[in-house]
Write an enzyme that holds these catalytic residues in place. Structure first.
Site, mmCIF file in Angstrom:
data_model
loop_
_atom_site.group_PDB
_atom_site.id
_atom_site.type_symbol
_atom_site.label_atom_id
_atom_site.label_comp_id
_atom_site.label_asym_id
_atom_site.label_seq_id
_atom_site.Cartn_x
_atom_site.Cartn_y
_atom_site.Cartn_z
ATOM 1 N N ARG A 1 21.732 49.538 81.498
ATOM 2 C CA ARG A 1 22.058 49.683 80.086
ATOM 3 C C ARG A 1 21.454 50.923 79.466
ATOM 4 N NH1 ARG A 1 23.431 44.061 78.882
ATOM 5 N NH2 ARG A 1 24.111 43.982 76.745
ATOM 6 N N LYS B 1 33.195 41.844 80.023
ATOM 7 C CA LYS B 1 32.523 41.973 81.319
ATOM 8 C C LYS B 1 32.438 40.606 82.006
ATOM 9 C CE LYS B 1 28.776 43.813 79.433
ATOM 10 N NZ LYS B 1 29.187 43.832 77.994
ATOM 11 N N ARG C 1 26.558 31.498 71.058
ATOM 12 C CA ARG C 1 25.314 32.190 71.379
ATOM 13 C C ARG C 1 24.583 32.595 70.101
ATOM 14 N NH1 ARG C 1 26.679 36.631 75.984
ATOM 15 N NH2 ARG C 1 25.322 37.862 74.626
HETATM 16 P P1 AP5 Z 1 32.983 38.348 77.298
HETATM 17 O O1 AP5 Z 1 33.711 38.417 78.604
HETATM 18 O O2 AP5 Z 1 32.008 37.271 77.118
HETATM 19 O O3 AP5 Z 1 32.331 39.781 76.966
HETATM 20 P P2 AP5 Z 1 31.068 40.514 77.582
HETATM 21 O O4 AP5 Z 1 31.466 41.944 77.806
HETATM 22 O O5 AP5 Z 1 30.516 39.767 78.748
HETATM 23 O O6 AP5 Z 1 30.128 40.477 76.314
HETATM 24 P P3 AP5 Z 1 28.600 40.029 76.142
HETATM 25 O O7 AP5 Z 1 28.424 39.675 74.711
HETATM 26 O O8 AP5 Z 1 28.215 39.028 77.161
HETATM 27 O O9 AP5 Z 1 27.896 41.381 76.406
HETATM 28 P P4 AP5 Z 1 26.503 41.767 76.017
HETATM 29 O O10 AP5 Z 1 26.406 42.990 76.857
HETATM 30 O O11 AP5 Z 1 26.244 41.962 74.573
HETATM 31 O O12 AP5 Z 1 25.608 40.505 76.353
HETATM 32 P P5 AP5 Z 1 24.604 40.198 77.543
HETATM 33 O O13 AP5 Z 1 24.631 38.764 77.771
HETATM 34 O O14 AP5 Z 1 24.854 41.108 78.678
HETATM 35 O O15 AP5 Z 1 34.085 38.300 76.143
HETATM 36 C C1 AP5 Z 1 33.701 38.186 74.777
HETATM 37 C C2 AP5 Z 1 34.688 37.285 74.013
HETATM 38 O O16 AP5 Z 1 35.981 37.891 73.983
HETATM 39 C C3 AP5 Z 1 34.914 35.903 74.643
HETATM 40 O O17 AP5 Z 1 35.142 34.969 73.624
HETATM 41 C C4 AP5 Z 1 36.171 36.075 75.487
HETATM 42 O O18 AP5 Z 1 36.857 34.866 75.650
HETATM 43 C C5 AP5 Z 1 36.948 37.087 74.658
HETATM 44 N N1 AP5 Z 1 37.734 37.999 75.491
HETATM 45 C C6 AP5 Z 1 37.364 38.575 76.665
HETATM 46 N N2 AP5 Z 1 38.342 39.394 77.133
HETATM 47 C C7 AP5 Z 1 39.341 39.330 76.215
HETATM 48 C C8 AP5 Z 1 40.611 39.969 76.119
HETATM 49 N N3 AP5 Z 1 41.067 40.818 77.072
HETATM 50 N N4 AP5 Z 1 41.385 39.685 75.028
HETATM 51 C C9 AP5 Z 1 40.944 38.827 74.059
HETATM 52 N N5 AP5 Z 1 39.753 38.187 74.107
HETATM 53 C C10 AP5 Z 1 38.950 38.451 75.162
HETATM 54 O O19 AP5 Z 1 23.215 40.627 76.901
HETATM 55 C C11 AP5 Z 1 22.636 39.906 75.847
HETATM 56 C C12 AP5 Z 1 21.261 40.468 75.510
HETATM 57 O O20 AP5 Z 1 20.402 40.362 76.659
HETATM 58 C C13 AP5 Z 1 21.214 41.946 75.145
HETATM 59 O O21 AP5 Z 1 21.514 42.162 73.766
HETATM 60 C C14 AP5 Z 1 19.777 42.305 75.497
HETATM 61 O O22 AP5 Z 1 18.884 41.876 74.502
HETATM 62 C C15 AP5 Z 1 19.540 41.470 76.741
HETATM 63 N N6 AP5 Z 1 19.864 42.214 77.961
HETATM 64 C C16 AP5 Z 1 20.840 41.910 78.863
HETATM 65 N N7 AP5 Z 1 20.889 42.823 79.840
HETATM 66 C C17 AP5 Z 1 19.906 43.729 79.553
HETATM 67 C C18 AP5 Z 1 19.465 44.923 80.187
HETATM 68 N N8 AP5 Z 1 20.041 45.389 81.300
HETATM 69 N N9 AP5 Z 1 18.445 45.592 79.609
HETATM 70 C C19 AP5 Z 1 17.839 45.163 78.487
HETATM 71 N N10 AP5 Z 1 18.232 44.041 77.837
HETATM 72 C C20 AP5 Z 1 19.251 43.337 78.369
HETATM 73 MG MG MG Z 2 28.684 38.726 79.098
#
Ligand code: AP5
Ligand code: MG
Ligand code: ZN
Length: 220
Positions: free
Chosen positions: A88, A13, A159
């Protein structure tokens, strides 16, 4: 153009949002990034969110929804936004509908990025993020030119929630609470499935054509 990026942790994402910002000038609203920024400033909200993020569970709806409502009222998002990591669960999706309809807006596109869970574990445990610009790297799939350093010169870190145990919990929370949103959005006709297992550029080609199609449908 108002876009939601739906997809499990590690689906790409953030990686695709970066490209969307560059190509379409949309503003990214990433709830996880907002919590990490709040935590680095040690605000009460950031410290509260950390308790949930460390275990991979969801921060309470009222906290996230309040944050998003305030952010979407900003003048800078009037030209279009990318929601990354929100909604989410069903409660958040309904809150988003309300927030948008109260301000006379609507979603144009929901991109559902699909990737196999075992690939997600590898992507997340190998991810490194830049402390300065937020840029994303991967130890195997996209390593930096200089070890430990972003192309901007910033330091790369891992992270706290990118350890295997927390990652598996995040994936479970996704399956239980977020995946059902696919069925919530499908009937609107605005949801497009994207095969996220290919290279970031290949994935973005499909993302961009979905945005272009949604854009021309809006104009017609
Ligand atoms: P990346 O692009 O970083 O993936 P992402 O989908 O953004 O993954 P996140 O880990 O950020 O998602 P998340 O939903 O768990 O975390 P968030 O910060 O939202 O890519 C990942 C890796 O793969 C990178 O190394 C990248 O280089 C590599 N990559 C990407 N595309 C690739 C490809 N095509 N091929 C190969 N490699 C690739 O949330 C964190 C925490 O915050 C949650 O657990 C929760 O506690 C809280 N939170 C956030 N939003 C909410 C909400 N709405 N409600 C409640 N709690 C929330
Ligand atoms: Mg992310
Ligand atoms: Zn950087």
């Amino acid at each position: 153009m108002n876009v939601v990026l739906l997809g499990p942790p590690g689906a790409g994402k953030g990686t695709q949002a970066e490209r969307l910002i560059e190509k379409y000038g949309l503003v990214q609203v990433a709830t996880g990034d907002m919590f990490r920024a709040a935590l680095s400033q040690r605000t009460p909200m950031g410290l509260e969110a950390k308790k949930y993020m460390d275990s991979g569970s969801l921060v309470p709806d009222e906290v996230v929804e309040g944050l998003v409502e305030e952010r979407l009222a900003g003048d800078d998002v009037a030209g279009g936004f990318i929601l990354d990591g929100f909604p989410r669960n069903a409660h958040q999706a309904e809150a988003l509908d309300r927030i948008l309809s109260e301000s006379g807006r609507a979603l144009d596109l929901v991109l559902n990025i699909v990737v196999d869970p075992e690939v997600l574990v590898k992507r997340l445990t190998g991810r490194r993020v830049c402390r300065d610009c937020g840029g994303n790297y991967h130890m195997v799939f996209g390593p930096p030119e200089v070890e430990g350093q972003c192309s901007c010169g910033g330091e790369l870190y891992q992270r706290d929630d990118d350890n295997e145990e927390t990652v598996r919990n995040r994936l479970e929370v996704y399956r239980d609470q977020t995946q059902p949103l696919i069925d919530f959005y499908r009937p609107s006709g605005k949801l497009v499935d994207i095969d996220g297992s290919r290279s970031p550029d290949e994935v973005f080609a499909d993302v961009a054509s979905a945005v272009d199609r949604a854009g021309s449908a809006g104009v017609a």
